[in-house]
Enzyme design. Sequence first.
Site, PDB file in Angstrom:
ATOM      1  N   LYS A 160       0.864  -1.178   0.000  1.00  7.91           N
ATOM      2  CA  LYS A 160       0.000   0.000   0.000  1.00  7.91           C
ATOM      3  C   LYS A 160       0.900   1.228   0.000  1.00  7.91           C
ATOM      4  O   LYS A 160       1.111   1.859   1.047  1.00  7.91           O
ATOM      5  CB  LYS A 160      -0.910  -0.058   1.242  1.00  7.91           C
ATOM      6  CG  LYS A 160      -2.197   0.713   1.096  1.00  7.91           C
ATOM      7  CD  LYS A 160      -3.133   0.379   2.239  1.00  7.91           C
ATOM      8  CE  LYS A 160      -4.232   1.406   2.350  1.00  7.91           C
ATOM      9  NZ  LYS A 160      -5.172   1.439   1.241  1.00  7.91           N
TER      10      LYS A 160
HETATM   11  N1  PPE Z   1      -7.743  -2.103  -2.711  1.00  8.86           N
HETATM   12  C1  PPE Z   1      -7.261  -0.853  -2.685  1.00  8.86           C
HETATM   13  C2  PPE Z   1      -6.580  -0.339  -3.881  1.00  8.86           C
HETATM   14  C3  PPE Z   1      -7.439  -0.078  -1.539  1.00  8.86           C
HETATM   15  O1  PPE Z   1      -6.959   1.153  -1.514  1.00  8.86           O
HETATM   16  C4  PPE Z   1      -8.125  -0.610  -0.425  1.00  8.86           C
HETATM   17  C5  PPE Z   1      -8.341   0.212   0.796  1.00  8.86           C
HETATM   18  C6  PPE Z   1      -8.603  -1.932  -0.504  1.00  8.86           C
HETATM   19  C7  PPE Z   1      -8.380  -2.653  -1.652  1.00  8.86           C
HETATM   20  C8  PPE Z   1      -9.289  -2.605   0.657  1.00  8.86           C
HETATM   21  O2  PPE Z   1      -8.382  -2.861   1.667  1.00  8.86           O
HETATM   22  P1  PPE Z   1      -8.796  -2.936   3.199  1.00  8.86           P
HETATM   23  O3  PPE Z   1      -9.076  -1.548   3.638  1.00  8.86           O
HETATM   24  O4  PPE Z   1      -7.647  -3.562   3.863  1.00  8.86           O
HETATM   25  O5  PPE Z   1     -10.016  -3.772   3.274  1.00  8.86           O
HETATM   26  N2  PPE Z   1      -8.507   1.588   0.558  1.00  8.86           N
HETATM   27  C9  PPE Z   1      -8.294   2.539   1.619  1.00  8.86           C
HETATM   28  C10 PPE Z   1      -8.037   3.921   1.066  1.00  8.86           C
HETATM   29  C11 PPE Z   1      -9.162   4.823   0.839  1.00  8.86           C
HETATM   30  C12 PPE Z   1      -8.735   6.228   0.455  1.00  8.86           C
HETATM   31  O6  PPE Z   1      -9.422   6.833  -0.359  1.00  8.86           O
HETATM   32  O7  PPE Z   1      -7.744   6.762   0.971  1.00  8.86           O
HETATM   33  C13 PPE Z   1      -9.358   2.407   2.686  1.00  8.86           C
HETATM   34  O8  PPE Z   1     -10.410   1.841   2.451  1.00  8.86           O
HETATM   35  O9  PPE Z   1      -9.101   2.859   3.789  1.00  8.86           O
END
Ligand code: PPE
Length: 306
Positions: A160
């Site tokens: 990330k």
């Molecule tokens: N894919 C991506 C690309 C992503 O950024 C997130 C979280 C996920 C999957 C889901 O991951 P998880 O939160 O572990 O379930 N995206 C974060 C960023 C949002 C933002 O705009 O900044 C979030 O949901 O916190």
Amino acid sequence: MPTLVPTPKIWMNGKLVNWDDAKVHVLTHTLHYGTGVFEGIRAYETAEGPAVFRLTEHIERLFRSAHILGMEIPFTVQQIIDATKETVASTGLPGCYIRPIAYYGYGEMGLNTLPCSVDVAIACWPWGAYLGDDAMTKGVRMKISSWKRLDHNMLPPAAKTVANYANSSLAKVEALKAGYDEAILLNNEGLVSECTGENLFVVRGGSVITPPLSAGALEGITQASVITILEDLGYKVDKGNIARSDLYIAEEIFCVGTAAEVSAINSVDDRKVPCPGPIAKQVAETYGKAVRGQIPKYKHWCELAK
Ligand code: PPE
């Protein structure tokens, strides 16, 4: 008017500072080169007080992201867990969104990160429904992006990293400008990877499929929680490849993430998908209770802030 709502304190390199004083120099390395890693976490109101959902897993992923970049975070996992709890408690809020970030700081310019110092900050703010208040009832309009998801040998999507979100932002803005709510990105092989900030779940033939890390998806913590919930509800879940046409003819599709929680999808490229589907509804309801500590078997996912 900015929509970001300040909270009293931000944790920076070991201490809480006032929100307005949490500043960095314009020559901060990560601002120029995208060389940072971050997390998105939510704290929810529970009967015992504010609890951070799967805090340990999020901080462990932060350290894995840093490891992929070859970045050494000058704190332990436990120190960042404790710091996150301290920051959440300092907000006085029953629940909030939490953003830890580790970045190369001020003092070096140029692409070599080896001499750079690593700074860590943790900020919290109130953040409502990420894909709109009616994301679960009316559903989200999706567009397949013209932008491809990052390839594993260009910028690792499993980490990330700040830089990866330039890819997500391009796709998000393209979708919004075209009148959609959110974008789905295909990988270089043309298979479905994920959305700009969520993982995808697709129901076809009664079974549930979600793309794996190898398809270019982040290993989502909500995705992992939803897989557990689905399996406990008696569904079979596969991590597998999804083609664009699978989306068009799906029985239902939903996307999941910390910010977006569980959101139903009503169409992809204007092909209607049944919405909200029965599985998405069940998952959304269970997830909503789990994050608030209301389901005993998932209570260990809720880590009290104090
Ligand atoms: N894919 C991506 C690309 C992503 O950024 C997130 C979280 C996920 C999957 C889901 O991951 P998880 O939160 O572990 O379930 N995206 C974060 C960023 C949002 C933002 O705009 O900044 C979030 O949901 O916190």
